[in-house]
Write a protein that holds these residues in place. Sequence first.
Motif, PDB file in Angstrom:
ATOM      1  N   LYS A   1       0.857  -1.176   0.000  1.00  0.00           N
ATOM      2  CA  LYS A   1       0.000   0.000   0.000  1.00  0.00           C
ATOM      3  C   LYS A   1       0.896   1.228   0.000  1.00  0.00           C
ATOM      4  O   LYS A   1       1.773   1.385   0.865  1.00  0.00           O
ATOM      5  CB  LYS A   1      -0.892   0.004   1.240  1.00  0.00           C
ATOM      6  CG  LYS A   1      -1.788   1.224   1.290  1.00  0.00           C
ATOM      7  CD  LYS A   1      -2.940   1.024   2.230  1.00  0.00           C
ATOM      8  CE  LYS A   1      -3.902   2.192   2.083  1.00  0.00           C
ATOM      9  NZ  LYS A   1      -5.208   1.890   2.621  1.00  0.00           N
TER      10      LYS A   1
ATOM     11  N   ASP B   1       1.222   5.354   0.179  1.00  0.00           N
ATOM     12  CA  ASP B   1       0.527   6.551   0.648  1.00  0.00           C
ATOM     13  C   ASP B   1       0.748   7.660  -0.385  1.00  0.00           C
ATOM     14  O   ASP B   1       1.796   8.280  -0.436  1.00  0.00           O
ATOM     15  CB  ASP B   1       1.083   6.963   2.008  1.00  0.00           C
ATOM     16  CG  ASP B   1       0.383   8.201   2.556  1.00  0.00           C
ATOM     17  OD1 ASP B   1      -0.453   8.791   1.835  1.00  0.00           O
ATOM     18  OD2 ASP B   1       0.670   8.562   3.708  1.00  0.00           O
TER      19      ASP B   1
ATOM     20  N   THR C   1      -2.367   5.609   6.091  1.00  0.00           N
ATOM     21  CA  THR C   1      -1.300   4.621   6.192  1.00  0.00           C
ATOM     22  C   THR C   1      -0.793   4.338   4.786  1.00  0.00           C
ATOM     23  O   THR C   1      -1.350   4.809   3.788  1.00  0.00           O
ATOM     24  CB  THR C   1      -1.773   3.338   6.911  1.00  0.00           C
ATOM     25  OG1 THR C   1      -0.642   2.480   7.126  1.00  0.00           O
ATOM     26  CG2 THR C   1      -2.831   2.593   6.119  1.00  0.00           C
ATOM     27  N   GLY C   2       0.282   3.587   4.703  1.00  0.00           N
ATOM     28  CA  GLY C   2       0.906   3.309   3.409  1.00  0.00           C
ATOM     29  C   GLY C   2       2.365   3.730   3.443  1.00  0.00           C
ATOM     30  O   GLY C   2       2.774   4.541   4.281  1.00  0.00           O
TER      31      GLY C   2
ATOM     32  N   LEU D   1       5.458   5.677   1.912  1.00  0.00           N
ATOM     33  CA  LEU D   1       5.602   6.868   1.070  1.00  0.00           C
ATOM     34  C   LEU D   1       6.322   6.476  -0.221  1.00  0.00           C
ATOM     35  O   LEU D   1       7.266   5.679  -0.200  1.00  0.00           O
ATOM     36  CB  LEU D   1       6.369   7.953   1.828  1.00  0.00           C
ATOM     37  CG  LEU D   1       5.603   8.491   3.050  1.00  0.00           C
ATOM     38  CD1 LEU D   1       6.504   9.374   3.903  1.00  0.00           C
ATOM     39  CD2 LEU D   1       4.350   9.249   2.623  1.00  0.00           C
TER      40      LEU D   1
END
Lengths: 370, 370
Positions: free
Chosen positions: B127, B129, B135-136, B138
Amino acid sequence: MLDHITTPTLLLDETKCRRNIRMMADKANRNNNGLRPHFKTHQSAQVGEWFRETGTTAITVSSLTMARYFADHGWNDIMVAIPVNIREMELVNDLAARIKLHLVAVNIETVEALAQQLRHPVNIWLKIDTGYRRTGILPHSHEELDLIVDLIGQSDKLHFTGVLAHDGHTYKQTDKDAIRTIHHTTVFLLHLVRDRYKARFPELQVSIGDTPSCSILETIAGVDEIRPGNYVFYDLTQQHIGSCAFEQIAVCMACPVIAKHPERNELIVHGGSVHFSKDSLPQPDGTVIFGRVVELSDNGWPAPLEGIEVVSLSQEHGTVRASKELFDKYKIGDLMGILPIHSCLTADLMKGYVTLDGKQLEHLSGIAFR
Amino acid sequence: MLDHITTPTLLLDETKCRRNIRMMADKANRNNNGLRPHFKTHQSAQVGEWFRETGTTAITVSSLTMARYFADHGWNDIMVAIPVNIREMELVNDLAARIKLHLVAVNIETVEALAQQLRHPVNIWLKIDTGYRRTGILPHSHEELDLIVDLIGQSDKLHFTGVLAHDGHTYKQTDKDAIRTIHHTTVFLLHLVRDRYKARFPELQVSIGDTPSCSILETIAGVDEIRPGNYVFYDLTQQHIGSCAFEQIAVCMACPVIAKHPERNELIVHGGSVHFSKDSLPQPDGTVIFGRVVELSDNGWPAPLEGIEVVSLSQEHGTVRASKELFDKYKIGDLMGILPIHSCLTADLMKGYVTLDGKQLEHLSGIAFR
């Protein structure tokens, strides 16, 4: 016990909870008030038994469905403290046949429907709006009150039992004197209404119900009955109001840590608005929080940590912002303890409790399709 | 049908709902996107079947419990779009043995736990961001990304499948160009990450998921898969954003009127925060509302009325403020139709649906102790 928790779980500290239950029972005894605790906060047959052990025999609920649930669990003196929903007349009649049912009216139309359709006697209370302005008859609406009381007097099914108020506006206060003033105003207004009909109905009672007043006042005079509910668990809202100390909060969410974001000292827990509800608590800086973090152990939890708070909730995610030091203490997969803002809504969403010794307790919302 | 409703009930207009489902399936087909609808909004086995009838075979959910529920109902390609909760490894393994399970990771710790404890292969997504800041990873955190991808590459249980984002920040927008900009930025950032690992993992996919982007954009390019969810019902929030017209909102609460207060043109309905949730919608004047009122009939409901709104909710009470004219139209005991602010949370609380032809449909929250 905590080691076995894998998903968001609502922990219940039975010792704190029983102490809260006992505290209010003792206060009602000292003041010679009847106690009719509101069961909408816990909605649990098992927690209800803890009240019974302190001598409670009469309860309050907030829906007819909830009344049926507790009637099914042996409670036979139940007030449904919401204006009667006349579409549920069948359930009203079913309950009126089985238990001492207390209903609340705020409109002549409702009283007319009850007078026509009731097959069994019920105790009827008039809800007076003493300042909250949600619902209730205004205390100076003499014409309306007289009409309703006359109609009640003509019905052989309606037993006019008393006047009651719910001071929901105490929830907006954080000053004990303001709460006392609201309470005394309410008692004064309820007496005015009661006294208007006292000659005709000499046994009319006065009932009040909010947790802030019942928690903060040591002397509760001039009321026959108190109906607080939230005190069974308390929560951050009640602590903010001044109704309780942190140490009295008897429920706590346990949420797994699922992500960490060191660049902004934020952690993500599994625990969102479908677990906590979206109720929030305003902060001095104008922001709001959705929960406060405690250190969980198998023995429970102490007061919340400073410097770490739930700052946002989406459906299943909770965002926790922490100081660098506290951020570093949590690992992915840890359980984080979070005190709820509003225990009634959190309990309703969580549909059950786990006590610190691992007992599973039920909640009505986990059983019945409402 | 409405005559038989006695308590707060969530109505579902099957025609509108199926039209929404079909609309998104057609759009995905036109754009050559895979469609993996998010089932967290409806959480209903029966509504799921309506998706299947339009060719849907892959779905998204927001918890492992929800994945198990839909796996039990014949879905065998499920993405759990929340960072994996490693405390639920047993359920992860159970599901991985039965279905094509897609998991989402945002931390190396989670990937390490999966690599060590998985007994069956899963598809793993990173995931990213791309701006929501919930969340995630970068997109420029190359060092972190490289470490995680290397670890995935070394595991025989983890099949690196793609990169995904959830643009939750589109929910704060009401301008279509702003939503398009967010979407294009996200696709650009996901491509940057995907391209970094493309040589080694040539089949990496790109997946995006928010309902505003998927509703507003006619052309969705550069993504292999879309994962919108709320469009199955839509709600007042999505209408406010611009994702839908009022006429597309496929769920509506039916709430009995239990009190009327002519001195302030306010009505009280049975229907509170335990039915609607506490989500609200800001108004131009700085206030918030908790629902809008529609005229209910056995055929459904049209767009909301002007001059009547839900202005406050407590646990079981809803306060509706109306113009004098609309106030006078409602009687005690009437059913009021109220469009929800956030259909996902209302459905979760209501635990089931009643269609306009009287069918009862289930919701996971009415079945399972979460």
